[in-house]
Scaffold this motif. Sequence first.
Motif, PDB file in Angstrom:
ATOM      1  N   ASP A   1      -3.161   4.750  -1.250  1.00 52.89           N
ATOM      2  CA  ASP A   1      -4.254   4.052  -0.568  1.00 52.89           C
ATOM      3  C   ASP A   1      -4.608   4.726   0.752  1.00 52.89           C
ATOM      4  OD1 ASP A   1      -4.353   1.619  -2.361  1.00 52.89           O
ATOM      5  OD2 ASP A   1      -2.266   1.525  -1.684  1.00 52.89           O
ATOM      6  N   ASP A   2      -3.617   5.408   1.332  1.00 49.91           N
ATOM      7  CA  ASP A   2      -3.786   5.971   2.668  1.00 49.91           C
ATOM      8  C   ASP A   2      -3.264   7.406   2.724  1.00 49.91           C
ATOM      9  OD1 ASP A   2      -4.620   3.412   3.763  1.00 49.91           O
ATOM     10  OD2 ASP A   2      -2.509   2.824   3.660  1.00 49.91           O
TER      11      ASP A   2
ATOM     12  N   THR B   1       2.629   0.049   5.090  1.00 43.30           N
ATOM     13  CA  THR B   1       2.398   1.041   4.039  1.00 43.30           C
ATOM     14  C   THR B   1       3.701   1.776   3.750  1.00 43.30           C
ATOM     15  OG1 THR B   1       0.128   1.350   4.815  1.00 43.30           O
ATOM     16  CG2 THR B   1       1.028   3.080   3.472  1.00 43.30           C
TER      17      THR B   1
ATOM     18  N   PRO C   1      -8.179  -3.176  -1.305  1.00 39.67           N
ATOM     19  CA  PRO C   1      -7.964  -1.876  -1.959  1.00 39.67           C
ATOM     20  C   PRO C   1      -9.155  -0.961  -1.783  1.00 39.67           C
ATOM     21  CG  PRO C   1      -7.432  -3.704  -3.430  1.00 39.67           C
ATOM     22  CD  PRO C   1      -8.081  -4.293  -2.206  1.00 39.67           C
ATOM     23  N   HIS C   2      -8.883   0.317  -1.778  1.00 38.85           N
ATOM     24  CA  HIS C   2      -9.933   1.327  -1.641  1.00 38.85           C
ATOM     25  C   HIS C   2     -10.732   1.371  -2.928  1.00 38.85           C
ATOM     26  CE1 HIS C   2     -11.697   5.114  -0.308  1.00 38.85           C
ATOM     27  NE2 HIS C   2     -11.258   4.780   0.878  1.00 38.85           N
TER      28      HIS C   2
ATOM     29  N   ARG D   1       0.856  -1.180   0.000  1.00 35.67           N
ATOM     30  CA  ARG D   1       0.000   0.000   0.000  1.00 35.67           C
ATOM     31  C   ARG D   1       0.890   1.227   0.000  1.00 35.67           C
ATOM     32  NH1 ARG D   1      -5.358  -0.790   1.497  1.00 35.67           N
ATOM     33  NH2 ARG D   1      -5.496   1.259   2.462  1.00 35.67           N
TER      34      ARG D   1
END
Length: 128
Positions: free
Chosen positions: A65-66, A34, A126-127, A3
């Motif tokens: 993703d974050d 991440t 996953p988003h 990520r």
Amino acid sequence: MTRHAIGLLRRDVSGASWQDDEAAIHAVAQECGTRVVLVVLADSARWGDHLVNHLLNLIYGEDADDLIVPTIDHLYSSELRALVKLADVICVDTRKRHTVALKEDDNYDLEQIVTRDAVTLQQVSPHP
């Protein structure tokens, strides 16, 4: 699959501890599995309402993703609502992840935000 994250800290919110906050962003990213691709150092007076647009563009452009922030105080509630539609928001101080809700039919409810533990999310899907 790793990520990717973007860090955000508002220097006017962090004050003199902004460097410690930046180090904490990297530490939490590592805990969550991440990789931080960049950290945005912002100032509320300079960016004003435009910061959220800049962050959305960066999240999209970096395929992040974050978004990791030292505390929720680094975001306004309207910014949080907009940002979770593209990326999960992780708060360093609480180790909580804010994300959109997953409905029973496995579709995302982009209007509902849920909060859960961040460090247990190395297996996050996953988003949307």
